[in-house]
Design an enzyme around this catalytic site. Sequence first.
Site, PDB file in Angstrom:
ATOM      1  N   ASN A  13      87.810  14.044  49.528  1.00  0.00           N
ATOM      2  CA  ASN A  13      88.794  13.760  50.782  1.00  0.00           C
ATOM      3  C   ASN A  13      87.996  12.632  51.299  1.00  0.00           C
ATOM      4  O   ASN A  13      87.077  12.605  52.105  1.00  0.00           O
ATOM      5  CB  ASN A  13      89.424  14.868  51.683  1.00  0.00           C
ATOM      6  CG  ASN A  13      89.386  14.809  53.104  1.00  0.00           C
ATOM      7  OD1 ASN A  13      89.730  13.416  53.168  1.00  0.00           O
ATOM      8  ND2 ASN A  13      89.525  15.061  53.951  1.00  0.00           N
ATOM      9  N   TRP A  14      89.181  11.356  50.869  1.00  0.00           N
ATOM     10  CA  TRP A  14      88.116  10.264  51.525  1.00  0.00           C
ATOM     11  C   TRP A  14      88.372   9.972  52.541  1.00  0.00           C
ATOM     12  O   TRP A  14      87.585   8.966  53.122  1.00  0.00           O
ATOM     13  CB  TRP A  14      89.080   8.846  50.693  1.00  0.00           C
ATOM     14  CG  TRP A  14      87.676   8.475  49.366  1.00  0.00           C
ATOM     15  CD1 TRP A  14      87.309  10.142  48.408  1.00  0.00           C
ATOM     16  CD2 TRP A  14      88.225   7.922  48.011  1.00  0.00           C
ATOM     17  NE1 TRP A  14      87.186   9.120  46.958  1.00  0.00           N
ATOM     18  CE2 TRP A  14      87.236   7.849  47.140  1.00  0.00           C
ATOM     19  CE3 TRP A  14      89.468   6.743  48.485  1.00  0.00           C
ATOM     20  CZ2 TRP A  14      87.446   7.540  45.347  1.00  0.00           C
ATOM     21  CZ3 TRP A  14      89.217   6.299  47.204  1.00  0.00           C
ATOM     22  CH2 TRP A  14      88.449   6.638  45.757  1.00  0.00           C
ATOM     23  N   LYS A  15      88.962  10.614  53.667  1.00  0.00           N
ATOM     24  CA  LYS A  15      89.685  10.402  55.520  1.00  0.00           C
ATOM     25  C   LYS A  15      89.860   8.665  54.997  1.00  0.00           C
ATOM     26  O   LYS A  15      90.190   8.269  54.224  1.00  0.00           O
ATOM     27  CB  LYS A  15      88.093  10.830  55.648  1.00  0.00           C
ATOM     28  CG  LYS A  15      87.710  12.004  55.261  1.00  0.00           C
ATOM     29  CD  LYS A  15      87.108  12.790  56.670  1.00  0.00           C
ATOM     30  CE  LYS A  15      86.200  14.428  56.344  1.00  0.00           C
ATOM     31  NZ  LYS A  15      85.651  14.297  56.938  1.00  0.00           N
ATOM     32  N   HIS A  99      94.032  19.207  58.349  1.00  0.00           N
ATOM     33  CA  HIS A  99      93.466  19.057  57.991  1.00  0.00           C
ATOM     34  C   HIS A  99      92.023  19.374  60.026  1.00  0.00           C
ATOM     35  O   HIS A  99      93.239  19.186  60.436  1.00  0.00           O
ATOM     36  CB  HIS A  99      92.247  17.729  57.031  1.00  0.00           C
ATOM     37  CG  HIS A  99      91.100  17.722  57.575  1.00  0.00           C
ATOM     38  ND1 HIS A  99      89.934  17.269  57.977  1.00  0.00           N
ATOM     39  CD2 HIS A  99      90.270  17.511  56.629  1.00  0.00           C
ATOM     40  CE1 HIS A  99      89.064  17.166  57.817  1.00  0.00           C
ATOM     41  NE2 HIS A  99      88.555  17.746  56.522  1.00  0.00           N
ATOM     42  N   GLU A 101      90.379  17.557  61.397  1.00  0.00           N
ATOM     43  CA  GLU A 101      90.606  16.468  62.563  1.00  0.00           C
ATOM     44  C   GLU A 101      91.958  15.876  62.217  1.00  0.00           C
ATOM     45  O   GLU A 101      92.464  15.823  63.362  1.00  0.00           O
ATOM     46  CB  GLU A 101      89.807  15.312  61.117  1.00  0.00           C
ATOM     47  CG  GLU A 101      88.369  15.328  61.537  1.00  0.00           C
ATOM     48  CD  GLU A 101      87.614  15.205  59.958  1.00  0.00           C
ATOM     49  OE1 GLU A 101      88.329  14.245  59.218  1.00  0.00           O
ATOM     50  OE2 GLU A 101      86.483  15.204  59.815  1.00  0.00           O
ATOM     51  N   GLU A 171      87.295  25.310  55.372  1.00  0.00           N
ATOM     52  CA  GLU A 171      86.466  24.587  56.103  1.00  0.00           C
ATOM     53  C   GLU A 171      86.141  25.246  57.484  1.00  0.00           C
ATOM     54  O   GLU A 171      86.933  24.412  58.868  1.00  0.00           O
ATOM     55  CB  GLU A 171      87.395  22.917  56.403  1.00  0.00           C
ATOM     56  CG  GLU A 171      87.607  22.345  55.049  1.00  0.00           C
ATOM     57  CD  GLU A 171      87.817  21.428  54.563  1.00  0.00           C
ATOM     58  OE1 GLU A 171      87.252  20.872  53.804  1.00  0.00           O
ATOM     59  OE2 GLU A 171      88.677  20.614  55.317  1.00  0.00           O
ATOM     60  N   GLY A 177      80.832  17.142  57.834  1.00  0.00           N
ATOM     61  CA  GLY A 177      80.323  16.333  58.299  1.00  0.00           C
ATOM     62  C   GLY A 177      78.631  15.977  59.290  1.00  0.00           C
ATOM     63  O   GLY A 177      78.909  15.567  59.618  1.00  0.00           O
ATOM     64  N   SER A 217      80.372  19.553  54.016  1.00  0.00           N
ATOM     65  CA  SER A 217      78.606  19.451  53.631  1.00  0.00           C
ATOM     66  C   SER A 217      78.722  20.049  52.218  1.00  0.00           C
ATOM     67  O   SER A 217      77.561  20.044  52.129  1.00  0.00           O
ATOM     68  CB  SER A 217      78.267  19.869  54.243  1.00  0.00           C
ATOM     69  OG  SER A 217      78.084  19.143  55.821  1.00  0.00           O
ATOM     70  N   GLY A 238      83.949  16.084  51.770  1.00  0.00           N
ATOM     71  CA  GLY A 238      84.202  14.822  52.249  1.00  0.00           C
ATOM     72  C   GLY A 238      83.565  13.494  51.844  1.00  0.00           C
ATOM     73  O   GLY A 238      83.495  12.615  50.605  1.00  0.00           O
ATOM     74  N   GLY A 239      82.181  13.307  52.801  1.00  0.00           N
ATOM     75  CA  GLY A 239      81.222  12.501  52.556  1.00  0.00           C
ATOM     76  C   GLY A 239      80.803  12.228  50.951  1.00  0.00           C
ATOM     77  O   GLY A 239      81.034  11.145  50.547  1.00  0.00           O
TER      78      GLY A 239
HETATM   79  P1  PGA Z   1      82.137  16.777  54.354  1.00  0.00           P
HETATM   80  O1  PGA Z   1      84.109  16.829  55.120  1.00  0.00           O
HETATM   81  O2  PGA Z   1      82.151  16.957  52.922  1.00  0.00           O
HETATM   82  O3  PGA Z   1      82.243  15.097  54.625  1.00  0.00           O
HETATM   83  O4  PGA Z   1      81.314  17.900  55.298  1.00  0.00           O
HETATM   84  C1  PGA Z   1      84.873  17.749  54.182  1.00  0.00           C
HETATM   85  C2  PGA Z   1      86.068  17.404  54.518  1.00  0.00           C
HETATM   86  O5  PGA Z   1      86.132  17.546  55.928  1.00  0.00           O
HETATM   87  O6  PGA Z   1      87.298  18.258  53.867  1.00  0.00           O
END
Ligand code: PGA
Length: 253
Positions: A13-15, A99, A101, A171, A177, A217, A238-239
């Site tokens: 997930n590149w956000k 998600h 967020e 999640e 993050g 993470s 994500g990251g």
């Molecule tokens: P993260 O994000 O790997 O940067 O913690 C995961 C996500 O929100 O899908």
Amino acid sequence: MENRARRPVIAGNWKMFKTRLEARAFFEAFRPLVAESKHCDIVVAPPFTALAAAAEAARGSAIGIGGQDMHWEREGAFTGAISARMLIDAGCRYVIIGHSERRQYFGETDETVARKTKAALESGLTPIVCVGETLAEREADRTNEILKRQFEGGLGALTAAEFSRILLAYEPVWAIGTGRTATPEIAAEAHGHIRKLAAALFTLEQASALRILYGGSVRPDNIKGLMAQADIDGALVGGASLDAKSFAAIVNF
Ligand code: PGA
């Protein structure tokens, strides 16, 4: 790994990261690193503006492209929104829905998750539906209750046939993050709980076929431990999915 009941899925997930140019550079580096990776489904979810470029760059590979959100209507006066049909037009086969967020910053609710999931399935997309508790909810011992509410609220109205086509992502919000990954045991416990919810709402067979991804993470150095848990069927990253080498290392766990 070969005797897994469920085929693993590793999704990135590149956000709100990467332009078209950056997306192309990623795929150029990433494709050779996963060319022989046949053990799992691979998904990358770029921002809307880079979807078509990513789909083009992934063409001829096994890498699936996904949107990060969608609207449930086919089209209409919804400024800023994107429909399933538009995602498909841009080359998507997947879409992330609910998600944390989106729930936290953009007013996503269990009800909108339900509508979006249904619309995604009707359009032929594979939804990756996210659930997960906040730190306050975990500390108040409400994790299972929150997961139940999100699971039933988001997926309760699906038919059995629809349910069999979704991917679920657990999640925990406190792990996203933050560098604070859930231990494999904590994650596995939540996954086990979700599988029980699935069995209660649908059938035991469907629950055992459901692929549940862990997110929060995930990195090259912790993916192996997570994937060693029987109930963890993949990861939503994500990251660490922004860098071709690190995401490839996760894919090739
Ligand atoms: P993260 O994000 O790997 O940067 O913690 C995961 C996500 O929100 O899908």
